[in-house]
Write a protein that holds these residues in place. Structure first.
Motif, mmCIF file in Angstrom:
data_model
loop_
_atom_site.group_PDB
_atom_site.id
_atom_site.type_symbol
_atom_site.label_atom_id
_atom_site.label_comp_id
_atom_site.label_asym_id
_atom_site.label_seq_id
_atom_site.Cartn_x
_atom_site.Cartn_y
_atom_site.Cartn_z
ATOM 1 N N ALA A 1 1.518 3.384 -0.045
ATOM 2 C CA ALA A 1 0.474 2.889 -1.188
ATOM 3 C C ALA A 1 0.523 3.706 -2.572
ATOM 4 N N GLU A 2 0.953 4.962 -2.583
ATOM 5 C CA GLU A 2 0.788 5.644 -3.577
ATOM 6 C C GLU A 2 2.111 5.059 -4.578
ATOM 7 N N GLU A 3 2.965 4.684 -3.857
ATOM 8 C CA GLU A 3 4.058 4.009 -4.935
ATOM 9 C C GLU A 3 3.576 2.883 -5.622
ATOM 10 N N TYR A 4 2.596 2.095 -4.948
ATOM 11 C CA TYR A 4 1.982 1.031 -5.886
ATOM 12 C C TYR A 4 0.661 1.520 -6.674
ATOM 13 N N GLU A 5 0.499 2.799 -6.599
ATOM 14 C CA GLU A 5 -0.612 3.341 -7.443
ATOM 15 C C GLU A 5 -2.093 2.858 -6.667
ATOM 16 N N TYR B 1 -4.638 4.821 -3.859
ATOM 17 C CA TYR B 1 -4.801 6.214 -3.810
ATOM 18 C C TYR B 1 -6.022 6.077 -2.636
ATOM 19 N N ILE C 1 -0.111 6.065 3.482
ATOM 20 C CA ILE C 1 -0.499 6.511 2.423
ATOM 21 C C ILE C 1 0.500 6.798 1.297
ATOM 22 N N ALA C 2 1.667 7.247 1.643
ATOM 23 C CA ALA C 2 2.741 7.467 0.772
ATOM 24 C C ALA C 2 3.374 6.327 0.247
ATOM 25 N N PHE D 1 -8.635 2.656 0.097
ATOM 26 C CA PHE D 1 -7.854 2.731 -1.106
ATOM 27 C C PHE D 1 -8.531 2.380 -2.336
ATOM 28 N N LYS E 1 -6.930 7.747 -8.849
ATOM 29 C CA LYS E 1 -6.849 8.844 -7.895
ATOM 30 C C LYS E 1 -7.742 9.881 -8.054
ATOM 31 N N ARG F 1 -7.622 2.177 -7.186
ATOM 32 C CA ARG F 1 -6.639 2.451 -8.033
ATOM 33 C C ARG F 1 -6.975 3.686 -8.832
#
Length: 220
Positions: A155-159, A161, A152-153, A183, A187, A185
């Motif tokens: 994935a968040e770097e690649y926007e 969520y 999850i962390a 996931f 949030k 795009r």
């Protein structure tokens, strides 16, 4: 080739509320997830990607012999080749990625190394999903539960969520084994997290597992 529970779970669980028109299955193996999604959707384009030649040939045969052969196509290529010149975006991207953990270590170093090199780095998978996912698309995976937080962390770097999480246990008393993750795009302020138990005893399936998978088993 054997059908694994992980593939069945992902094929049955992947969210379809957004009515995907195009689907990509990364690392399709023998094609089970792509076939399940063909059964579940009216998607016009279902592409599958498989690097192993034997699995690719099996998936192609399975696609050709299915009722949905006009919508299913398998590419014999690695993920790195596939993303070099992307032609399409996909409304749903799914993957049951091969993974390597300490649990798989054996006394055979060569075999361990082969398994490690076969594993798909999660970052490569997430980067590809971020590149190929349509604006309102969903990216769904099944991974070991202990990898959930780091996935999850990353994935968040690649926007990308979390939109939905289901944690899977074999029995009521066993530890959580897998995480089903979806996931997008967007949030969200909050998203659903639930738990699925597969069996109460050997071959005694829970009502929740039966409800999820009954459309895909001849006997359930």
């Amino acid at each position: 080739m054997k059908i694994g529970t992980d593939g069945v779970l992902l094929g049955a669980w992947s969210p379809l509320d957004h009515a995907p028109i195009s689907i990509l299955d990364i690392g399709t193996g023998t094609g089970i997830i792509a076939l399940m999604l063909a059964q579940r959707t009216q998607a016009l384009e279902i592409d599958a990607l498989e690097i192993d030649e034997n699995a690719y040939e099996q998936a192609t045969d399975n696609f050709e012999n299915s009722p949905w052969n006009d919508r299913l196509y398998c590419f014999h290529a690695g993920l790195d080749e596939f993303v070099e010149e992307p032609e399409d975006e996909y409304d749903l991207i799914v993957s049951n990625p091969p993974f390597y953990t300490e649990n798989f270590k054996t006394d055979n170093d060569a075999r361990d190394l082969a398994r490690f090199s076969d594993a798909m780095p999660f970052e490569d998978l997430i980067e590809a999903a971020a590149l190929l996912l349509s604006e309102n698309g969903i990216f769904a995976v099944i991974i070991p539960f202990k990898e959930e937080a780091s996935f999850i962390a990353l994935a968040e770097e690649y926007e990308l969520y979390p939109a939905k999480i289901t944690r899977v246990k074999g029995t009521p008393s066993s530890e959580i084994k897998r995480s089903l993750l979806a996931f997008s795009r967007n949030k969200p302020i909050e998203f659903p997290i639930d738990e699925l138990i597969i069996e109460t005893a050997r071959h005694q399936y829970t009502p929740e597992y039966i409800e999820l998978t009954k459309d895909f088993y001849l006997k359930m």
